[in-house]
Design an enzyme around this catalytic site. Structure first.
Site, PDB file in Angstrom:
ATOM      1  N   LYS A  25      50.833  43.725   5.716  1.00  0.00           N
ATOM      2  CA  LYS A  25      49.512  44.140   5.218  1.00  0.00           C
ATOM      3  C   LYS A  25      49.507  45.623   4.908  1.00  0.00           C
ATOM      4  CE  LYS A  25      46.758  45.655   8.227  1.00  0.00           C
ATOM      5  NZ  LYS A  25      45.848  45.883   9.355  1.00  0.00           N
ATOM      6  N   ARG A  30      49.097  49.675   0.688  1.00  0.00           N
ATOM      7  CA  ARG A  30      49.529  51.019   0.269  1.00  0.00           C
ATOM      8  C   ARG A  30      50.231  50.954  -1.083  1.00  0.00           C
ATOM      9  NH1 ARG A  30      49.352  51.341   5.700  1.00  0.00           N
ATOM     10  NH2 ARG A  30      49.384  53.322   6.840  1.00  0.00           N
ATOM     11  N   ASP A  52      42.693  40.711   3.237  1.00  0.00           N
ATOM     12  CA  ASP A  52      42.709  42.176   3.100  1.00  0.00           C
ATOM     13  C   ASP A  52      43.320  42.604   1.770  1.00  0.00           C
ATOM     14  OD1 ASP A  52      41.547  42.438   5.556  1.00  0.00           O
ATOM     15  OD2 ASP A  52      43.127  43.669   6.448  1.00  0.00           O
ATOM     16  N   ASN A  97      36.571  43.619   5.605  1.00  0.00           N
ATOM     17  CA  ASN A  97      36.790  44.400   6.830  1.00  0.00           C
ATOM     18  C   ASN A  97      38.200  44.996   6.792  1.00  0.00           C
ATOM     19  OD1 ASN A  97      36.391  45.547   9.291  1.00  0.00           O
ATOM     20  ND2 ASN A  97      36.460  43.632  10.457  1.00  0.00           N
ATOM     21  N   ARG A 127      32.557  50.502  11.724  1.00  0.00           N
ATOM     22  CA  ARG A 127      33.882  51.129  11.892  1.00  0.00           C
ATOM     23  C   ARG A 127      33.833  52.543  11.299  1.00  0.00           C
ATOM     24  NH1 ARG A 127      38.696  47.297  10.179  1.00  0.00           N
ATOM     25  NH2 ARG A 127      39.797  48.894  11.358  1.00  0.00           N
ATOM     26  N   SER A 173      41.551  57.155  14.340  1.00  0.00           N
ATOM     27  CA  SER A 173      42.344  56.267  13.481  1.00  0.00           C
ATOM     28  C   SER A 173      43.307  57.089  12.641  1.00  0.00           C
ATOM     29  CB  SER A 173      41.413  55.473  12.558  1.00  0.00           C
ATOM     30  OG  SER A 173      42.162  54.798  11.571  1.00  0.00           O
ATOM     31  N   SER A 174      44.545  56.615  12.539  1.00  0.00           N
ATOM     32  CA  SER A 174      45.513  57.292  11.668  1.00  0.00           C
ATOM     33  C   SER A 174      45.203  57.030  10.197  1.00  0.00           C
ATOM     34  CB  SER A 174      46.925  56.799  11.984  1.00  0.00           C
ATOM     35  OG  SER A 174      47.064  55.439  11.597  1.00  0.00           O
ATOM     36  N   GLN A 175      44.363  56.039   9.933  1.00  0.00           N
ATOM     37  CA  GLN A 175      44.077  55.687   8.532  1.00  0.00           C
ATOM     38  C   GLN A 175      43.348  56.815   7.791  1.00  0.00           C
ATOM     39  OE1 GLN A 175      42.081  51.887   8.529  1.00  0.00           O
ATOM     40  NE2 GLN A 175      43.911  50.782   9.169  1.00  0.00           N
ATOM     41  N   SER A 201      48.284  56.299  16.739  1.00  0.00           N
ATOM     42  CA  SER A 201      48.968  55.328  15.866  1.00  0.00           C
ATOM     43  C   SER A 201      49.961  56.005  14.910  1.00  0.00           C
ATOM     44  CB  SER A 201      47.929  54.526  15.054  1.00  0.00           C
ATOM     45  OG  SER A 201      46.941  53.979  15.872  1.00  0.00           O
ATOM     46  N   ASP A 317      48.372  47.306  17.314  1.00  0.00           N
ATOM     47  CA  ASP A 317      48.121  45.905  16.947  1.00  0.00           C
ATOM     48  C   ASP A 317      48.996  44.964  17.774  1.00  0.00           C
ATOM     49  OD1 ASP A 317      46.428  47.034  15.122  1.00  0.00           O
ATOM     50  OD2 ASP A 317      47.546  46.444  13.336  1.00  0.00           O
ATOM     51  N   LYS A 344      38.080  48.510  16.025  1.00  0.00           N
ATOM     52  CA  LYS A 344      38.781  47.717  15.011  1.00  0.00           C
ATOM     53  C   LYS A 344      37.939  46.478  14.650  1.00  0.00           C
ATOM     54  CE  LYS A 344      43.159  49.782  16.319  1.00  0.00           C
ATOM     55  NZ  LYS A 344      43.761  50.372  15.128  1.00  0.00           N
ATOM     56  N   GLU A 345      38.566  45.313  14.438  1.00  0.00           N
ATOM     57  CA  GLU A 345      37.821  44.146  13.937  1.00  0.00           C
ATOM     58  C   GLU A 345      36.634  43.797  14.829  1.00  0.00           C
ATOM     59  OE1 GLU A 345      40.680  44.946  13.261  1.00  0.00           O
ATOM     60  OE2 GLU A 345      41.639  43.760  11.699  1.00  0.00           O
ATOM     61  N   HIS A 389      41.287  38.220  13.650  1.00  0.00           N
ATOM     62  CA  HIS A 389      42.527  37.446  13.471  1.00  0.00           C
ATOM     63  C   HIS A 389      43.478  37.576  14.647  1.00  0.00           C
ATOM     64  CE1 HIS A 389      44.446  41.270  11.537  1.00  0.00           C
ATOM     65  NE2 HIS A 389      43.306  41.597  12.100  1.00  0.00           N
ATOM     66  N   ARG A 390      43.562  38.796  15.216  1.00  0.00           N
ATOM     67  CA  ARG A 390      44.559  38.980  16.283  1.00  0.00           C
ATOM     68  C   ARG A 390      44.136  38.307  17.587  1.00  0.00           C
ATOM     69  NH1 ARG A 390      48.149  41.568  13.572  1.00  0.00           N
ATOM     70  NH2 ARG A 390      47.448  43.157  12.127  1.00  0.00           N
ATOM     71  N   LYS A 415      42.575  37.036   7.487  1.00  0.00           N
ATOM     72  CA  LYS A 415      42.579  38.480   7.184  1.00  0.00           C
ATOM     73  C   LYS A 415      44.005  38.963   6.894  1.00  0.00           C
ATOM     74  CE  LYS A 415      40.630  42.873   8.825  1.00  0.00           C
ATOM     75  NZ  LYS A 415      41.678  43.868   8.806  1.00  0.00           N
TER      76      LYS A 415
HETATM   77  O1  LIG Z   1      47.490  52.303   8.435  1.00  0.00           O
HETATM   78  C1  LIG Z   1      47.593  51.103   8.703  1.00  0.00           C
HETATM   79  O2  LIG Z   1      48.139  50.282   7.927  1.00  0.00           O
HETATM   80  C2  LIG Z   1      47.061  50.630   9.994  1.00  0.00           C
HETATM   81  C3  LIG Z   1      46.838  51.512  11.017  1.00  0.00           C
HETATM   82  C4  LIG Z   1      46.379  51.102  12.363  1.00  0.00           C
HETATM   83  O3  LIG Z   1      45.048  51.509  12.508  1.00  0.00           O
HETATM   84  P1  LIG Z   1      44.614  52.861  13.320  1.00  0.00           P
HETATM   85  O4  LIG Z   1      45.328  53.998  12.741  1.00  0.00           O
HETATM   86  O5  LIG Z   1      43.146  52.891  13.090  1.00  0.00           O
HETATM   87  O6  LIG Z   1      44.989  52.622  14.760  1.00  0.00           O
HETATM   88  C5  LIG Z   1      46.470  49.580  12.559  1.00  0.00           C
HETATM   89  O7  LIG Z   1      45.723  49.195  13.688  1.00  0.00           O
HETATM   90  C6  LIG Z   1      45.978  48.839  11.352  1.00  0.00           C
HETATM   91  O8  LIG Z   1      46.061  47.442  11.529  1.00  0.00           O
HETATM   92  C7  LIG Z   1      46.806  49.170  10.145  1.00  0.00           C
HETATM   93  C1  LIG Z   2      43.114  46.953  12.843  1.00  0.00           C
HETATM   94  C2  LIG Z   2      43.482  46.085  11.915  1.00  0.00           C
HETATM   95  O1  LIG Z   2      43.074  46.083  10.632  1.00  0.00           O
HETATM   96  P1  LIG Z   2      42.562  47.221   9.623  1.00  0.00           P
HETATM   97  O2  LIG Z   2      43.671  47.407   8.642  1.00  0.00           O
HETATM   98  O3  LIG Z   2      41.336  46.646   9.002  1.00  0.00           O
HETATM   99  O4  LIG Z   2      42.291  48.476  10.407  1.00  0.00           O
HETATM  100  C3  LIG Z   2      44.407  44.973  12.265  1.00  0.00           C
HETATM  101  O5  LIG Z   2      44.923  44.325  11.332  1.00  0.00           O
HETATM  102  O6  LIG Z   2      44.674  44.738  13.443  1.00  0.00           O
END
Ligand SMILES: O=C(O)C1=C[C@@H](OP(=O)(O)O)[C@@H](O)[C@H](O)C1
Ligand SMILES: C=C(OP(=O)(O)O)C(=O)O
Length: 429
Positions: A25, A30, A52, A97, A127, A173-175, A201, A317, A344-345, A389-390, A415
């Site tokens: 995913k 990305r 997703d 989501n 979130r 979150s690293s996102q 993360s 995860d 998260k979810e 899902h997890r 998802k």
């Molecule tokens: O960058 C990504 O692909 C992800 C980063 C993680 O989130 P966090 O950085 O919020 O922990 C992970 O939990 C998520 O499923 C996917």
């Molecule tokens: C946290 C998760 O998803 P998301 O990419 O929506 O943050 C996940 O897949 O466990």
């Protein structure tokens, strides 16, 4: 939001064989986004076909990107724009989501041309995204909140962003950092991105940097404390981009092999993977399983498992899979430094604690940790999955005991892993 009938899983007497995991995913979303803004055509293979990813693809269609999918939707040819997006009318993008769609799109659209609204499922509205919006505003972005401050839905007017010195909060979150890094080459000038607090993360940032490199952009990583990105650059099409199998999806089958005793080979991920979640196999090894690494596979052979006490911030995860594997380990397992399970979810710390107690475990739910002591005999129950899902996939492991388990709303695995239960059956005796 229940959408499917409960699934009764009867005790699985043996586990062995080979199972392939679908594409990652994290890499699929990305690579799709970078392919869309890169110059030239990118051919993605082993793309994940799940909710997703469909949210990302639909958004790209609305943003005027042309792509072609193979019949089974695992191959995609993307005609890159060679620049940020440009639209004439306001585009409302519904991103479900999917954090990997919402956060990176927010950043890239902030430096695109047009007006956008980013929306999602009710849980997406809980979130956080404030840290990313604050960082983008430092670069000059025009973003406002349509409901609650700090959370989607968002309204934004894209414009040229200047880059410069940008601080981003790293502890939730690293996102947020991933999103900034992906957008920064499109800013007018160089960016110096500083992380405030300890970045969570971290391995996901490696996935981001690796993917950007495949699209021709290098970033200077100063020990995950600051990052330097040159501005005014153009992503270049990656040519052929192979999406690795999803390491988080692999964790359920690896755990099944470790718990049940036979040998399981999981293909699609291996020792060369760039995903941090492959380190889940090391955790199983520490608990007693035997692990063998191939370039494109991981073999696991079960053995009596013992509990573990570990910081799992680097595998947030896959760490959930340890929580249910703990039901089969001798002693008390502690999973630490996982505060962001709560955003998260669902609130995953609360959800896992609640469902683990229902099967009879003795559980302590801390602010940022969980400890699990298994019962002598698991209790038969219905597992609520919280549209996560997890949670559904983790609790399928209960069927590896002599106790049946019912998974409510099993289709929530859509998802990231729509045919999870079919593939679990493949290795079940
Ligand atoms: O960058 C990504 O692909 C992800 C980063 C993680 O989130 P966090 O950085 O919020 O922990 C992970 O939990 C998520 O499923 C996917
Ligand atoms: C946290 C998760 O998803 P998301 O990419 O929506 O943050 C996940 O897949 O466990």
């Amino acid at each position: 939001m229940s959408r499917s009938a409960p699934l009764l899983l009867n005790p699985i007497s043996a586990i062995s064989g080979t199972v392939n995991v679908p594409g990652s995913k994290s890499l699929s979303n990305r690579a799709l986004l970078l392919a869309a803004v890169a110059k030239g055509e990118t051919h993605l293979t082993n793309l994940l076909d799940s909710e997703d990813i469909r949210h990302m693809l639909k958004a790209l269609t609305q943003l005027g990107v042309e792509y072609r999918l193979s019949d089974d939707k695992t191959e995609c040819w993307v005609q890159g724009l060679g620049q940020g997006f440009s639209v004439d009318t306001v585009q409302t993008l519904f991103l479900g989501n999917a954090g990997t769609a919402m956060r990176p799109l927010c950043a890239v659209l902030a430096t695109s041309n047009g007006e956008f609204e980013l929306t999602g499922e009710p849980r997406m509205e809980e979130r956080p995204i404030g840290a990313l919006v604050d960082a983008l505003r430092q670069a000059g972005a025009e973003i406002s909140y349509l409901k609650n401050d700090g959370y989607p839905p968002l309204k934004m007017k894209g414009r040229a962003l200047k880059g410069g010195k940008i601080s981003v909060e790293g502890t939730v979150s690293s996102q947020f950092l991933t999103a900034l890094l992906m957008a920064a080459p499109l800013f007018e000038s160089d960016s110096d991105i500083h992380i405030v607090g300890e970045l969570v993360s971290k391995p996901y940032i490696d996935i981001t940097l690796n993917t950007m490199a495949q699209f021709g952009i290098t970033v200077e990583n100063n020990n995950y404390q600051s990052f330097t990105v040159k501005g005014n650059q153009q992503y270049q099409a990656a040519g052929d981009f192979l999406v690795e199998g999803d390491a988080s999806s692999a964790s359920y089958f690896l755990a099944a092999g470790a718990i049940k005793g036979g040998t399981v080979r999981v293909t699609g991920v291996g020792k060369k993977s760039i995903q941090g979640d492959i380190r889940f196999a090391d955790v199983l090894e520490k608990m007693g399983a035997k692990i063998t690494w191939g370039d494109d596979y991981i073999d696991v052979t079960g053995a009596p498992l013992t509990a573990i006490d570990m910081d799992m911030n680097h595998i947030p995860d896959a760490a959930m899979t340890i929580a249910t594997t703990a039901l089969f380990a001798e002693g008390t397992t502690s999973i630490r430094n996982i505060y962001n399970w709560r955003v998260k979810e669902t609130d995953r710390l609360a959800a896992m604690a609640c469902e683990l107690r229902k099967v009879g475990a003795d559980v302590i739910e801390g602010h940022d940790y969980i400890t699990i002591t298994p019962p002598k005999q698991l209790i038969q129950t219905d597992i609520d999955t919280y549209d996560d899902h997890r949670v559904a996939m983790c609790f399928s492991l209960v069927a590896l005991s002599d106790t049946p388990v019912t998974i409510n709303d099993p289709d929530c695995t859509a998802k990231t892993f729509p045919d999870y239960f079919t593939r679990l059956k493949q290795i079940s005796g």
